[in-house]
Scaffold this active site. Structure first.
Site, short mmCIF file in Angstrom:
data_model
loop_
_atom_site.label_atom_id
_atom_site.label_comp_id
_atom_site.label_asym_id
_atom_site.label_seq_id
_atom_site.Cartn_x
_atom_site.Cartn_y
_atom_site.Cartn_z
N LYS A 107 51.68 32.87 35.27
CA LYS A 107 50.79 33.76 36.01
C LYS A 107 51.34 35.17 36.16
O LYS A 107 50.58 36.14 36.29
CB LYS A 107 50.47 33.17 37.38
CG LYS A 107 49.55 31.97 37.27
CD LYS A 107 48.87 31.69 38.58
CE LYS A 107 47.77 30.65 38.42
NZ LYS A 107 48.33 29.29 38.20
N GLU A 129 42.94 36.70 44.94
CA GLU A 129 42.60 35.42 45.54
C GLU A 129 43.69 34.43 45.14
O GLU A 129 44.40 34.64 44.16
CB GLU A 129 41.26 34.93 45.01
CG GLU A 129 41.32 34.20 43.66
CD GLU A 129 41.78 35.06 42.49
OE1 GLU A 129 41.62 36.30 42.58
OE2 GLU A 129 42.31 34.51 41.51
N SER A 394 53.56 25.45 31.24
CA SER A 394 53.02 26.58 32.01
C SER A 394 53.82 26.95 33.26
O SER A 394 53.83 28.11 33.64
CB SER A 394 51.57 26.30 32.39
OG SER A 394 51.45 25.11 33.13
C1 LIG Z 1 47.69 28.18 37.95
C2 LIG Z 1 48.40 27.29 37.03
C3 LIG Z 1 47.73 26.64 35.97
C4 LIG Z 1 46.25 26.71 35.76
O1 LIG Z 1 45.74 27.98 35.51
P1 LIG Z 1 45.25 28.43 34.07
O2 LIG Z 1 44.55 29.72 34.33
O3 LIG Z 1 44.33 27.36 33.54
O4 LIG Z 1 46.45 28.58 33.21
C5 LIG Z 1 48.48 25.88 35.09
N1 LIG Z 1 49.81 25.73 35.24
C6 LIG Z 1 50.48 26.32 36.27
C7 LIG Z 1 51.95 26.12 36.37
C8 LIG Z 1 49.80 27.13 37.18
O5 LIG Z 1 50.48 27.71 38.18
#
Ligand SMILES: *Cc1c(COP(=O)(O)O)cnc(C)c1O
Length: 422
Positions: A107, A129, A394
């Site tokens: 993010k 948000e 992620s």
């Molecule tokens: C917020 C988040 C997601 C989901 O958000 P996307 O916009 O679909 O990437 C996935 N993995 C993590 C670690 C997150 O913090």
């Protein structure tokens, strides 16, 4: 809208996407996307769109962004060969490590990019948000870094559920505003952030956290997250070549779209998005928007959504707060329509098992969101033995410790089994 007589040329749409021609001038990815916003917001949206098209290709802006990504975010993030997991699955598994990025997830790539953009566009305050708090933390950090005040709207229920992240945002200087309207979670928080933006669209910049919302956000967020796919691709090329399949979890879709874009033009590479299958297939028990959603408008864009037969948006469920959203980015809706990306689900229990396996075999505690991608890849590997697999890691799972404490650690020895049963 998709009209019954409207012809959709899937091949042509995919070609346009690969060639970088989508979204089109009206902000559409084929039938999806667009701008469904109050008239009062249109001047701000137009200004933002102009700024995005001017600054993203601009050399001096890119220099600023690249140096923040390198010096502050910690890019490029590592590509890790998951050797023990590979052996266990009978596959060749690689992780793209966004969990190693500053603040613990992908993010931050988007947050710092948009904060720099806001500064260039002359904004004097940022609104954002947040649901689970991850985007709030990334926004608060990015705003501190560029020197802009930050207001984060967060549902009252989420504030109760995610108190460590609320404290982190406050420490980083953000003003966290509790939203007690609507569903008192992410959906209401987005409504409130948009309301704030409408009231002062000149000085305020709305820093949206995923590849959703009205044009140009899905495009802007994708461009800022595409660094994940670009890096992963060049790292793989120097470590034995391109993968057979690429997996990413899909909430709003930002980490997935960023990773997939590096491989979209390679028809031989399977791209697979993994949504939250939750606790079951009934509406309300999962957040599989692409898997079982229907077309509609939410938060300024036409995409797939989860709603009931009366058109009421559905409450969703997932063990991972970051996937718990009834909408999805319009580009994913198109990628599904043209068949370029396959979307599958992983249930809460499968994600929890995958998380544990990743901890024990690789020494990495992934986020619960991420664990869905791992679970999807694990399932696919069972019928694709020997395949080379890239998984978008992620984020890291430290934030999930309070939730994980509700699920006893499953082990193979009898003592563990007794503990689990107790
Ligand atoms: C917020 C988040 C997601 C989901 O958000 P996307 O916009 O679909 O990437 C996935 N993995 C993590 C670690 C997150 O913090």
């Amino acid at each position: 809208m998709i009209r019954p007589n409207e012809e959709i040329n899937e091949k042509k749409l995919l070609r346009a996407l690969v060639d970088g021609k989508l979204p089109d001038a009206s902000g559409r990815f084929g039938p999806f996307g667009g701008r469904y916003v109050p008239e009062t917001l249109m001047p701000a949206i137009e200004r933002l769109t102009e700024g995005v098209h001017r600054l993203l290709p601009d050399e001096s802006f890119n220099h600023k962004l690249t140096s923040q990504l390198k010096e502050w975010v910690g890019r490029p993030t590592a590509l890790t060969h998951a050797a023990r997991l590979s052996k266990a699955w009978g596959a060749d598994v690689w992780f793209k490590r966004e969990d190693l990025a500053h603040t613990g997830a992908h993010k931050i790539n988007n947050a710092i990019g948009q904060a720099l953009l806001a500064k260039e566009l002359g904004a004097t305050r940022i609104v954002a948000e947040t649901g689970a708090g991850q985007h709030g933390v990334a926004s608060a950090a990015a705003c501190a870094r560029v020197g802009l005040p930050c207001v984060v709207y967060m549902g009252e229920l989420d504030i109760q559920r995610q108190s460590p992240n609320v404290d982190r945002m406050k420490r980083l200087g953000a003003n966290v505003v509790s939203v007690n309207s609507g569903d008192r979670t992410l959906r209401a928080a987005i409504d409130e952030a948009i309301r704030d933006w409408v009231s002062d669209p000149v000085d305020t910049y709305y820093l949206l956290g995923s590849a959703v919302g009205p044009h140009p956000y899905p495009f802007l967020v994708r461009e800022l997250q595409a660094v994940i796919g670009r890096e992963a691709r060049s790292q793989l090329e120097t470590h034995g070549g391109l993968p057979d399949a690429v997996f990413a979890c899909v909430g709003g879709g930002s980490n997935a779209i960023g990773l997939f874009h590096g491989f979209l033009g390679e028809e031989n590479i399977s791209l697979i998005g993994v949504e939250a299958g939750g606790r079951g297939d009934d509406l309300g028990d999962h957040s599989a928007t692409l898997g079982s959603g229907r077309p509609g408008v939410l938060h300024g864009a036409y995409s797939l959504l989860l709603y009931d037969d009366h058109g009421q948006i559905q409450e969703t469920h997932s063990v991972s707060a970051g996937l718990d959203y009834p909408g999805v980015g319009p580009e994913h809706a198109l990628l599904k329509l043209v068949g370029r990306v396959k979307y599958v689900t992983a249930k809460d229990s499968e994600a929890l098992d995958a998380l544990q396996e990743c901890c024990e075999l690789e020494g990495i505690l992934p986020a619960l969101e991420t664990a869905h991608a791992i679970a999807g890849a694990r399932h696919w590997a069972s019928t694709n033995q020997g395949a080379r697999i890239l998984i978008g890691l992620s984020g890291r799972g430290d934030k999930d410790m309070p939730i994980l404490s509700q699920y006893p650690i499953k082990t193979n020895d009898t003592e563990g089994a007794e503990n689990a049963a107790a």
